[in-house]
Design a protein around this motif. Structure first.
Motif, PDB file in Angstrom:
ATOM      1  N   ARG A 136       0.824  -1.204   0.000  1.00 58.65           N
ATOM      2  CA  ARG A 136       0.000   0.000   0.000  1.00 58.65           C
ATOM      3  C   ARG A 136       0.862   1.259   0.000  1.00 58.65           C
ATOM      4  N   GLN A 137       1.945   1.229   0.776  1.00 55.39           N
ATOM      5  CA  GLN A 137       2.827   2.386   0.830  1.00 55.39           C
ATOM      6  C   GLN A 137       3.444   2.681  -0.530  1.00 55.39           C
ATOM      7  N   SER A 138       3.609   1.661  -1.350  1.00 57.63           N
ATOM      8  CA  SER A 138       4.204   1.837  -2.673  1.00 57.63           C
ATOM      9  C   SER A 138       3.148   2.138  -3.731  1.00 57.63           C
ATOM     10  N   GLY A 139       1.887   2.266  -3.332  1.00 56.32           N
ATOM     11  CA  GLY A 139       0.829   2.540  -4.282  1.00 56.32           C
ATOM     12  C   GLY A 139       0.451   1.343  -5.112  1.00 56.32           C
ATOM     13  N   TRP A 196      -3.688   2.870 -10.745  1.00 58.02           N
ATOM     14  CA  TRP A 196      -3.853   4.133 -11.473  1.00 58.02           C
ATOM     15  C   TRP A 196      -5.040   4.928 -10.940  1.00 58.02           C
ATOM     16  N   LEU A 197      -6.154   4.230 -10.685  1.00 55.30           N
ATOM     17  CA  LEU A 197      -7.338   4.896 -10.135  1.00 55.30           C
ATOM     18  C   LEU A 197      -7.060   5.449  -8.741  1.00 55.30           C
ATOM     19  N   ASP A 198      -6.353   4.670  -7.923  1.00 53.53           N
ATOM     20  CA  ASP A 198      -6.008   5.136  -6.574  1.00 53.53           C
ATOM     21  C   ASP A 198      -5.158   6.392  -6.635  1.00 53.53           C
ATOM     22  N   LYS A 199      -4.210   6.405  -7.580  1.00 48.61           N
ATOM     23  CA  LYS A 199      -3.327   7.574  -7.728  1.00 48.61           C
ATOM     24  C   LYS A 199      -4.125   8.788  -8.164  1.00 48.61           C
ATOM     25  N   LYS A 255      -6.126  10.066  -5.265  1.00 50.58           N
ATOM     26  CA  LYS A 255      -5.269  10.764  -4.293  1.00 50.58           C
ATOM     27  C   LYS A 255      -4.949  12.170  -4.768  1.00 50.58           C
ATOM     28  N   VAL A 256      -4.647  12.301  -6.076  1.00 57.78           N
ATOM     29  CA  VAL A 256      -4.327  13.618  -6.629  1.00 57.78           C
ATOM     30  C   VAL A 256      -5.542  14.543  -6.540  1.00 57.78           C
ATOM     31  N   GLN A 257      -6.721  14.016  -6.909  1.00 60.11           N
ATOM     32  CA  GLN A 257      -7.941  14.826  -6.858  1.00 60.11           C
ATOM     33  C   GLN A 257      -8.273  15.233  -5.435  1.00 60.11           C
ATOM     34  N   HIS A 258      -8.065  14.325  -4.480  1.00 63.98           N
ATOM     35  CA  HIS A 258      -8.345  14.627  -3.078  1.00 63.98           C
ATOM     36  C   HIS A 258      -7.400  15.709  -2.573  1.00 63.98           C
ATOM     37  N   THR A 259      -6.120  15.644  -2.996  1.00 62.87           N
ATOM     38  CA  THR A 259      -5.132  16.635  -2.568  1.00 62.87           C
ATOM     39  C   THR A 259      -5.467  18.009  -3.130  1.00 62.87           C
TER      40      THR A 259
END
Length: 228
Positions: free
Chosen positions: A33-36, A216-219, A222-226
């Motif tokens: 998880r830490q590595s995405g 890819w979806l998780d990334k 994460k970007v959208q949430h940030t």
């Protein structure tokens, strides 16, 4: 889906505890998880297989096509063993990756200067000289296997564990050093080479495409949430 994966992960960790009682292993789910990355039964199985192979043989090979998870497998095991090391458990600390096909044989093993007759160490001979400290280390060969360079490794991969250079010098590989070859196939490897290594095979069809898409979806999430 995540609940099912976590259940499988817990079951596999329970098996590890049965096989290695008294050894506190890190949660592999955390490392992935830490590595995405996505935690899949396939990846967990390959990490365990590599760990068991590495414990039984000082030379191991990860074989499989690009995208089958070879690098993820050994890097996940590396991170887990580093975590053990930080917790004062006997374990892994350093890794030396190299591509044997990116350099000439002289640059890999070392060579004599024909003009001065002076010896110059290669990448591999330099690494083996520096690998004599007590912490455990891997030398990772990330590149195609061919007869031009792999045959010279046979004496290192067998029980002698000695690298013989063309100048006659012999470098013994310490107990705490092991070799890992990350290769696509062994089409040109001789039976002598293959028989000296433990093997872990990764299959693209077994891994599938869903973990890549989910990462890819998780990334993206994460970007959208940030940004929000």
């Amino acid at each position: 889906m995540h609940a099912a994966v976590n259940f499988l992960s817990a079951g596999l960790n329970g098996i590890i505890q049965d096989l290695f009682p008294g050894v506190n292993t890190p949660t592999i789910d955390y490392e992935l998880r830490q590595s995405g990355l996505q935690v899949t039964p396939f990846t967990l199985t390959k990490v365990i297989q590599l760990f068991e192979t590495k414990n039984s043989r000082h030379s191991s090979m990860l074989v499989g096509k690009t995208g089958s998870g070879k690098t993820v497998t050994w890097r996940t095991l590396q991170n887990a063993l580093i975590t053990l090391h930080r917790k004062k458990e006997p374990g892994f600390q350093l890794v030396y990756p190299l591509n044997p096909k990116a350099v000439s044989l002289g640059e890999l093993y070392g060579e004599n200067n024909l003009s001065t007759n002076e010896w110059t160490d290669g990448v591999l001979s330099s690494l083996m000289r520096s690998a004599c400290k007590p912490d455990e280390k891997w030398i990772v060969f990330d590149g195609p296997v061919d007869t031009l360079w792999i045959e010279s490794m046979n004496s290192v991969m067998d029980d002698n564990k000695v690298l013989t250079l063309i100048n006659g010098e012999r470098i013994s590989m310490p107990e705490q050093v092991s070799l890992l070859f990350e290769v696509e196939d062994l089409a040109v490897a001789s039976p002598a080479t293959v028989s000296r290594c433990g093997m872990v095979y990764t299959d693209c069809s077994a891994l599938g495409w869903k973990p890549f898409v989910q990462s890819w979806l998780d990334k993206r999430h994460k970007v959208q949430h940030t940004c929000s």
